[in-house]
Design an enzyme around this catalytic site. Structure first.
Site, PDB file in Angstrom:
ATOM      1  N   ARG A  66     -31.185 -79.260 -11.300  1.00 41.78           N
ATOM      2  CA  ARG A  66     -30.123 -78.319 -11.635  1.00 41.78           C
ATOM      3  C   ARG A  66     -30.317 -76.990 -10.904  1.00 41.78           C
ATOM      4  O   ARG A  66     -31.435 -76.536 -10.697  1.00 41.78           O
ATOM      5  CB  ARG A  66     -30.095 -78.070 -13.145  1.00 41.78           C
ATOM      6  CG  ARG A  66     -29.632 -79.251 -13.970  1.00 41.78           C
ATOM      7  CD  ARG A  66     -29.611 -78.895 -15.448  1.00 41.78           C
ATOM      8  NE  ARG A  66     -30.945 -78.546 -15.936  1.00 41.78           N
ATOM      9  CZ  ARG A  66     -31.375 -77.312 -16.145  1.00 41.78           C
ATOM     10  NH1 ARG A  66     -30.563 -76.269 -15.922  1.00 41.78           N
ATOM     11  NH2 ARG A  66     -32.599 -77.079 -16.583  1.00 41.78           N
ATOM     12  N   LYS A 206     -24.830 -81.913 -17.938  1.00 44.49           N
ATOM     13  CA  LYS A 206     -25.236 -80.723 -18.675  1.00 44.49           C
ATOM     14  C   LYS A 206     -24.079 -79.744 -18.882  1.00 44.49           C
ATOM     15  O   LYS A 206     -24.108 -78.940 -19.813  1.00 44.49           O
ATOM     16  CB  LYS A 206     -26.399 -80.032 -17.962  1.00 44.49           C
ATOM     17  CG  LYS A 206     -27.705 -80.810 -18.079  1.00 44.49           C
ATOM     18  CD  LYS A 206     -28.072 -81.115 -19.540  1.00 44.49           C
ATOM     19  CE  LYS A 206     -29.430 -81.776 -19.662  1.00 44.49           C
ATOM     20  NZ  LYS A 206     -29.721 -82.217 -21.058  1.00 44.49           N
ATOM     21  N   HIS A 225     -30.645 -80.531 -28.293  1.00 48.95           N
ATOM     22  CA  HIS A 225     -31.274 -81.130 -27.116  1.00 48.95           C
ATOM     23  C   HIS A 225     -32.460 -81.939 -27.618  1.00 48.95           C
ATOM     24  O   HIS A 225     -33.571 -81.445 -27.730  1.00 48.95           O
ATOM     25  CB  HIS A 225     -31.717 -80.029 -26.139  1.00 48.95           C
ATOM     26  CG  HIS A 225     -32.213 -80.559 -24.836  1.00 48.95           C
ATOM     27  ND1 HIS A 225     -33.271 -80.006 -24.170  1.00 48.95           N
ATOM     28  CD2 HIS A 225     -31.785 -81.590 -24.076  1.00 48.95           C
ATOM     29  CE1 HIS A 225     -33.476 -80.663 -23.042  1.00 48.95           C
ATOM     30  NE2 HIS A 225     -32.595 -81.635 -22.965  1.00 48.95           N
ATOM     31  N   SER A 243     -39.570 -81.096 -21.224  1.00 51.75           N
ATOM     32  CA  SER A 243     -40.000 -82.128 -20.288  1.00 51.75           C
ATOM     33  C   SER A 243     -41.514 -82.294 -20.333  1.00 51.75           C
ATOM     34  O   SER A 243     -42.270 -81.321 -20.334  1.00 51.75           O
ATOM     35  CB  SER A 243     -39.559 -81.744 -18.873  1.00 51.75           C
ATOM     36  OG  SER A 243     -39.968 -82.714 -17.943  1.00 51.75           O
ATOM     37  N   LYS A 247     -40.728 -86.802 -25.417  1.00 51.87           N
ATOM     38  CA  LYS A 247     -39.478 -86.955 -26.173  1.00 51.87           C
ATOM     39  C   LYS A 247     -38.868 -88.349 -25.972  1.00 51.87           C
ATOM     40  O   LYS A 247     -38.440 -88.995 -26.934  1.00 51.87           O
ATOM     41  CB  LYS A 247     -38.495 -85.869 -25.730  1.00 51.87           C
ATOM     42  CG  LYS A 247     -37.127 -85.914 -26.383  1.00 51.87           C
ATOM     43  CD  LYS A 247     -36.400 -84.593 -26.232  1.00 51.87           C
ATOM     44  CE  LYS A 247     -36.176 -84.197 -24.786  1.00 51.87           C
ATOM     45  NZ  LYS A 247     -35.042 -84.907 -24.156  1.00 51.87           N
ATOM     46  N   THR A 248     -38.808 -88.799 -24.731  1.00 54.05           N
ATOM     47  CA  THR A 248     -38.233 -90.114 -24.448  1.00 54.05           C
ATOM     48  C   THR A 248     -39.193 -91.220 -24.859  1.00 54.05           C
ATOM     49  O   THR A 248     -38.807 -92.201 -25.495  1.00 54.05           O
ATOM     50  CB  THR A 248     -37.889 -90.236 -22.953  1.00 54.05           C
ATOM     51  OG1 THR A 248     -36.897 -89.264 -22.626  1.00 54.05           O
ATOM     52  CG2 THR A 248     -37.352 -91.621 -22.626  1.00 54.05           C
ATOM     53  N   ASP A 262     -31.350 -87.840 -25.403  1.00 57.94           N
ATOM     54  CA  ASP A 262     -31.299 -86.480 -24.864  1.00 57.94           C
ATOM     55  C   ASP A 262     -30.417 -85.493 -25.629  1.00 57.94           C
ATOM     56  O   ASP A 262     -30.795 -84.333 -25.766  1.00 57.94           O
ATOM     57  CB  ASP A 262     -30.828 -86.535 -23.410  1.00 57.94           C
ATOM     58  CG  ASP A 262     -31.108 -85.252 -22.654  1.00 57.94           C
ATOM     59  OD1 ASP A 262     -32.191 -84.655 -22.859  1.00 57.94           O
ATOM     60  OD2 ASP A 262     -30.268 -84.831 -21.853  1.00 57.94           O
ATOM     61  N   ARG A 328     -34.957 -89.823 -10.729  1.00 58.19           N
ATOM     62  CA  ARG A 328     -34.428 -90.291 -12.017  1.00 58.19           C
ATOM     63  C   ARG A 328     -33.639 -91.592 -11.866  1.00 58.19           C
ATOM     64  O   ARG A 328     -33.245 -91.971 -10.763  1.00 58.19           O
ATOM     65  CB  ARG A 328     -33.516 -89.225 -12.633  1.00 58.19           C
ATOM     66  CG  ARG A 328     -34.263 -87.987 -13.119  1.00 58.19           C
ATOM     67  CD  ARG A 328     -33.318 -86.959 -13.702  1.00 58.19           C
ATOM     68  NE  ARG A 328     -34.022 -85.808 -14.237  1.00 58.19           N
ATOM     69  CZ  ARG A 328     -34.386 -85.656 -15.501  1.00 58.19           C
ATOM     70  NH1 ARG A 328     -34.099 -86.597 -16.379  1.00 58.19           N
ATOM     71  NH2 ARG A 328     -35.019 -84.567 -15.902  1.00 58.19           N
TER      72      ARG A 328
END
Length: 542
Positions: A66, A206, A225, A243, A247-248, A262, A328
């Site tokens: 981003r 986003k 988030h 990150s 989390k994932t 997400d 990704r």
């Protein structure tokens, strides 16, 4: 028409087409192409190449992530008091209108693709999103990332948000009041997003998240988030984390159903996914550590972004970060075997805040009361370790409020107060989980054993820790289990894992000061209970 005929394909609302947005004299416009068609078009146009398993592999060029410094929100009388301007850049309505007109003109004579999609799995709170793309793979990406309506719904689809995504457009800093030739400009009042000068597809995703973060609090819905999953008995959990905190990984529990990885909302109806797909990092991805994500890379039509592939075998090399560490893969939620296709669950039983504490100070799990939960939510703490970024040679604290500061248009206290209220209303258990280091800081200690983290998390989510014996941490003030079945008891008290107890005390107080210094910016926006949740600047008792 400049000699071109606008050819529209696919199901869409004939009465509310591209001309309503000002797009005219296009060479062609393809409406709501299905994934196989978009894969074909991506390859035929030379936008990417197929891997051995049929994924489409693309490169985004200069922008591999981003462009946060190139994102702007339209500043008007209506948004002046609603936006957290300390964290968001403003652009005038006049400059935005010039940009809009210039991008419309730039689109003339081009082949565009349109996708009509939903943002939000809850019909009461979702938004209708229309995306006009220059690249076929961008259309495929956003088709995966958002929720695909039934064909019958497309015939009457009128967008709440319209995105125009033209990577070939170059902004003019003087004319458009921006920083460079790359721009992401959002008019939150009129529901328009303009993206130019970048091929990174995550900007579209986003931008929708940012719009929902602005709109939903006015409906008493909290945007988050976070990832989320649910047990067979209906006990749902949400996982906040920056990150690298897990989390994932930790939400992808084969014994629980994945709601999403997400972005979610929390309403009077429960929690719901904003998206219809996943966008996972692939750097150093392995089948053993991340079987679900690895399997998605071998799925026909998955979009692999900046992943290096071997030209001879067309197999990916996930250990090659020469293009970017932010490589990704994007894929629809149904690629995950235990994913929820409804994207919804009831009220969560647990909120988990993940931190990767590279200083080795935080316990592996701690229980938070509602005020402590708000404090740590507003803090959004994790730490970077040496080697993760250029110039990082020792652990560095990172505080990203609400675990997603770049996507928060409103002041963090808006979201923090909503979280505390929802926790109170629904009796939610809140946990702080450290997936970082123990026995010392990075370079001295060791990484928290993943087996211990999973065992502690399982006990918390099952409700088994609710009545466990706890000790009060003398510095951070939260409660820490004294013993948990299947977990080495020593690991539960981080000070005891350090050989040098004085060094632990020094490091703990140093981190406490970082928390306190960071939270000064929120002091005028929270009450005394939240302020009292701050760590105390005192040495732990021997």
């Amino acid at each position: 028409m400049n000699g071109h005929v606008e050819k529209e394909s696919g199901v869409h609302n004939q009465n509310f087409g591209a001309d309503r947005f000002g797009l005219r004299n296009l060479k062609s416009l393809a409406w709501n192409d299905l994934a196989p068609v978009l894969v074909e078009k991506s390859v035929a146009r030379g936008e990417g190449k197929l891997t051995a398993h049929g994924a489409i592999c693309v490169e985004t060029g200069a922008h591999t992530g981003r462009s946060a410094q190139d994102k702007f929100l339209v500043r008007t009388a209506g948004t002046e008091d609603q936006i957290w301007w300390d964290n968001n850049k403003g652009i005038s309505r006049e400059a935005f209108d010039r940009l809009h007109a210039d991008m419309i003109a730039h689109a003339e004579g081009r082949d565009l693709l349109a996708q009509d999609l939903y943002g939000g799995a809850d019909p009461e709170h979702r938004v209708k999103v229309r995306v006009f793309c220059e690249y076929a793979w961008h259309a495929l990406f956003i088709r995966y990332m958002l929720i695909r309506p039934d064909a019958a719904d497309l015939k009457s689809f009128v967008p709440d948000i319209t995105i125009i995504d033209l990577p070939s457009f170059r902004a003019d800093p003087d004319r458009h009041e921006c920083r460079s030739d790359t721009i992401i400009a959002c008019d939150l009042e009129r529901g328009i997003v303009l993206i130019g000068g970048t091929s990174y597809a995550g900007e579209m995703k986003k931008s929708v998240f940012g719009a929902l973060n602005y709109a939903l609090p006015t409906k008493n819905v909290m945007p988050m988030h976070c990832s989320a999953n649910v047990a067979d008995d209906g006990r749902a959990a949400v996982f906040f984390g920056l990150s690298g905190t897990g989390k994932t990984t930790l939400s992808a529990d084969p014994t629980r159903t994945l709601i999403g990885d997400d972005e979610h909302g929390w309403s009077e109806n429960g929690i719901f996914n904003f998206e219809g797909g996943c966008y996972a990092k692939t750097i150093r991805l392995s089948r053993e550590a991340e079987p679900a994500i690895y399997g998605a890379t071998e799925r026909f039509g998955s979009v692999m972004e900046n992943v290096v592939i071997d030209d001879a075998t067309r197999l990916p090399d996930f250990d090659d970060g020469s293009l970017t560490e932010n490589a990704r893969v994007a894929y629809p939620i149904e690629a995950i075997a235990n994913a929820s296709l409804s994207g919804r669950a009831g009220q969560p039983a647990a909120v988990v805040m993940l931190t990767c504490d590279a200083f080795g100070v935080m316990p592996p799990i701690a229980k938070l009361d509602p005020s402590q939960a708000m404090y740590h939510f507003l803090s959004g703490y994790t730490a970077k370790v040496a080697g993760t970024e250029k110039g990082v040679t020792e652990p560095q604290a990172t505080f990203s409020t609400c675990f997603g500061a770049p996507f928060m248009p409103r002041h963090p206290s808006v979201y923090g107060n909503m979280l505390r209220k929802l926790i109170d209303e629904h009796g939610v258990d809140c946990w702080l989980v450290n997936t970082g280091w123990t026995g010392g800081a990075h370079g001295t200690g060791s990484r928290m054993p993943i087996a211990a983290t999973r065992a502690l998390l399982s006990a918390a989510l099952d409700g088994n820790l609710r009545d466990a014996e706890m000790r009060r941490d003398p510095i951070f003030g939260f409660d820490v289990p004294v013993a948990v079945e299947g977990v080495d008891q020593a690991i539960l008290n981080p000070r005891e894992t350090w050989a040098d107890k004085a060094a632990y005390d020094h490091q703990a107080m140093s981190l406490a000061r970082m928390f306190n210094d960071n939270f000064k910016r929120f002091a005028d926006h929270v009450d005394g209970k939240v302020l009292n949740a701050a760590p105390g600047l005192r040495v732990a008792a021997e």
